[in-house]
Design a protein around this motif. Structure first.
Motif, PDB file in Angstrom:
ATOM      1  N   ASP A  16       1.069  -0.903   0.024  1.00  0.00           N
ATOM      2  CA  ASP A  16       0.040  -0.286   0.035  1.00  0.00           C
ATOM      3  C   ASP A  16       0.717   1.178   0.165  1.00  0.00           C
ATOM      4  N   VAL A  17       2.018   1.184   0.824  1.00  0.00           N
ATOM      5  CA  VAL A  17       2.844   2.541   0.715  1.00  0.00           C
ATOM      6  C   VAL A  17       3.481   2.442  -0.365  1.00  0.00           C
ATOM      7  N   MET A  18       3.958   1.565  -1.092  1.00  0.00           N
ATOM      8  CA  MET A  18       4.585   1.473  -2.318  1.00  0.00           C
ATOM      9  C   MET A  18       3.797   2.170  -3.233  1.00  0.00           C
ATOM     10  N   TRP A  19       2.704   1.559  -3.564  1.00  0.00           N
ATOM     11  CA  TRP A  19       1.537   2.249  -4.364  1.00  0.00           C
ATOM     12  C   TRP A  19       1.274   3.751  -4.263  1.00  0.00           C
ATOM     13  N   LYS A  20       1.017   4.062  -2.940  1.00  0.00           N
ATOM     14  CA  LYS A  20       0.628   5.588  -2.593  1.00  0.00           C
ATOM     15  C   LYS A  20       1.935   6.402  -2.912  1.00  0.00           C
ATOM     16  N   THR A  21       2.939   5.935  -2.390  1.00  0.00           N
ATOM     17  CA  THR A  21       4.308   6.712  -2.465  1.00  0.00           C
ATOM     18  C   THR A  21       4.660   7.369  -4.303  1.00  0.00           C
ATOM     19  N   ASN A  22       4.738   6.005  -4.913  1.00  0.00           N
ATOM     20  CA  ASN A  22       4.878   6.360  -6.138  1.00  0.00           C
ATOM     21  C   ASN A  22       3.706   7.179  -7.052  1.00  0.00           C
ATOM     22  N   TYR A  23       2.423   6.769  -6.802  1.00  0.00           N
ATOM     23  CA  TYR A  23       1.604   7.741  -7.396  1.00  0.00           C
ATOM     24  C   TYR A  23       1.338   9.167  -6.907  1.00  0.00           C
ATOM     25  N   LYS A  24       1.725   9.323  -5.596  1.00  0.00           N
ATOM     26  CA  LYS A  24       2.057  10.835  -5.134  1.00  0.00           C
ATOM     27  C   LYS A  24       3.260  11.403  -5.963  1.00  0.00           C
ATOM     28  N   GLY A  25       4.271  10.794  -6.180  1.00  0.00           N
ATOM     29  CA  GLY A  25       5.368  11.114  -7.127  1.00  0.00           C
ATOM     30  C   GLY A  25       4.964  11.582  -8.287  1.00  0.00           C
ATOM     31  N   TYR A  62      10.657   7.380 -13.762  1.00  0.00           N
ATOM     32  CA  TYR A  62      11.111   6.465 -12.623  1.00  0.00           C
ATOM     33  C   TYR A  62       9.885   6.077 -11.831  1.00  0.00           C
ATOM     34  N   TYR A  63       9.004   6.533 -11.435  1.00  0.00           N
ATOM     35  CA  TYR A  63       7.971   6.496 -10.695  1.00  0.00           C
ATOM     36  C   TYR A  63       7.054   5.378 -11.472  1.00  0.00           C
ATOM     37  N   HIS A  64       6.783   5.469 -12.739  1.00  0.00           N
ATOM     38  CA  HIS A  64       5.921   4.367 -13.558  1.00  0.00           C
ATOM     39  C   HIS A  64       6.778   3.044 -13.715  1.00  0.00           C
ATOM     40  N   PHE A  65       8.314   3.193 -13.888  1.00  0.00           N
ATOM     41  CA  PHE A  65       9.175   2.127 -13.859  1.00  0.00           C
ATOM     42  C   PHE A  65       8.900   1.363 -12.734  1.00  0.00           C
ATOM     43  N   LYS A  66       9.152   1.960 -11.593  1.00  0.00           N
ATOM     44  CA  LYS A  66       9.045   1.233 -10.345  1.00  0.00           C
ATOM     45  C   LYS A  66       7.668   0.471 -10.234  1.00  0.00           C
ATOM     46  N   LEU A  67       6.430   1.278 -10.381  1.00  0.00           N
ATOM     47  CA  LEU A  67       5.396   0.622 -10.230  1.00  0.00           C
ATOM     48  C   LEU A  67       5.212  -0.650 -11.510  1.00  0.00           C
ATOM     49  N   LEU A  68       5.534  -0.842 -12.506  1.00  0.00           N
ATOM     50  CA  LEU A  68       5.475  -1.654 -13.581  1.00  0.00           C
ATOM     51  C   LEU A  68       6.245  -2.842 -13.098  1.00  0.00           C
ATOM     52  N   THR A  69       7.340  -2.682 -12.482  1.00  0.00           N
ATOM     53  CA  THR A  69       8.138  -3.706 -11.983  1.00  0.00           C
ATOM     54  C   THR A  69       7.675  -4.501 -10.772  1.00  0.00           C
ATOM     55  N   LEU A  70       6.884  -3.667  -9.956  1.00  0.00           N
ATOM     56  CA  LEU A  70       6.388  -4.422  -8.910  1.00  0.00           C
ATOM     57  C   LEU A  70       5.027  -4.914  -8.918  1.00  0.00           C
ATOM     58  N   PHE A  71       4.175  -4.219  -9.919  1.00  0.00           N
ATOM     59  CA  PHE A  71       2.839  -4.844 -10.097  1.00  0.00           C
ATOM     60  C   PHE A  71       2.501  -5.227 -11.554  1.00  0.00           C
ATOM     61  N   GLU A  72       1.291  -5.984 -11.432  1.00  0.00           N
ATOM     62  CA  GLU A  72       1.089  -6.500 -13.042  1.00  0.00           C
ATOM     63  C   GLU A  72       0.845  -5.446 -13.883  1.00  0.00           C
ATOM     64  N   GLN A  73      -0.169  -4.659 -13.486  1.00  0.00           N
ATOM     65  CA  GLN A  73      -0.754  -3.630 -14.092  1.00  0.00           C
ATOM     66  C   GLN A  73      -0.948  -2.275 -13.506  1.00  0.00           C
ATOM     67  N   ILE A  74      -0.707  -1.048 -13.941  1.00  0.00           N
ATOM     68  CA  ILE A  74      -0.728   0.149 -13.362  1.00  0.00           C
ATOM     69  C   ILE A  74      -1.467   1.160 -14.215  1.00  0.00           C
ATOM     70  N   VAL A  75      -1.895   2.070 -13.218  1.00  0.00           N
ATOM     71  CA  VAL A  75      -2.606   3.277 -13.839  1.00  0.00           C
ATOM     72  C   VAL A  75      -1.662   4.248 -14.417  1.00  0.00           C
TER      73      VAL A  75
END
Length: 168
Positions: A16-25, A62-75
């Protein structure tokens, strides 16, 4: 321990923290790209404007890249949040990779090769090209999105860094 044992759920605090932090960025990066892009020549020099937009673009990829390497799909968030786009659906991995690769390339086209010593640590063309190569390598290993020329594209990006003569 739940992450170590692979028995965590999608409600895990760390995720949850990873998702929120990256989307805030992403929100802040898009805000800078949009608002600085709207500034007039009287408010900011074109050199500073390009540098700031290039640096914010680096943060966005950077934020999109981190999210995509952590989650299957991203917004994908490539614009300011509005009431019309706040409920955007998840993007495919192929679409996400394309946005990430475009941001890396755009940043590399905008950013300078080097900065003066008092600006050490700012994003440069070499950083953008290095991450572009890294993104192509990650994409090549993604069975849902890989293309035959991903490794060649990675080599091309990395060779631009080597051939720049800036790095030892």
């Amino acid at each position: 321990m739940s992450i170590f044992n692979f028995n965590y759920t999608n409600g895990h605090v760390f995720l949850d923290v990873m998702w929120k932090t990256n989307y805030k960025g992403l929100y802040f990066a898009n805000q800078v790209i949009t608002k600085v892009g709207e500034m007039s020549p009287e408010q900011i020099s074109s050199e500073d404007k390009n540098r700031i937009i290039g640096e914010a673009t680096c943060l966005r990829w950077y934020y999109h890249f981190k999210l995509l390497t952590l989650f299957e799909q991203i917004v994908l968030r490539t614009e300011l949040l509005t009431m019309e786009n706040i409920d955007k659906t998840l993007s495919s991995r192929s679409e996400s990779w394309q946005v990430i690769l475009n941001d890396f390339q755009n940043a590399a086209n905008i950013l300078p090769n080097t900065y003066s010593s008092e600006n050490t640590g700012r994003a440069t063309k070499g950083a953008a090209l290095s991450y572009l190569g890294k993104a192509y390598l990650h994409k090549a290993g993604d069975s849902s999105s890989s293309e035959i020329d991903d490794f060649d594209n990675a080599v091309t990006a990395f060779m631009k860094v080597v051939d720049s003569g800036v790095y030892g």
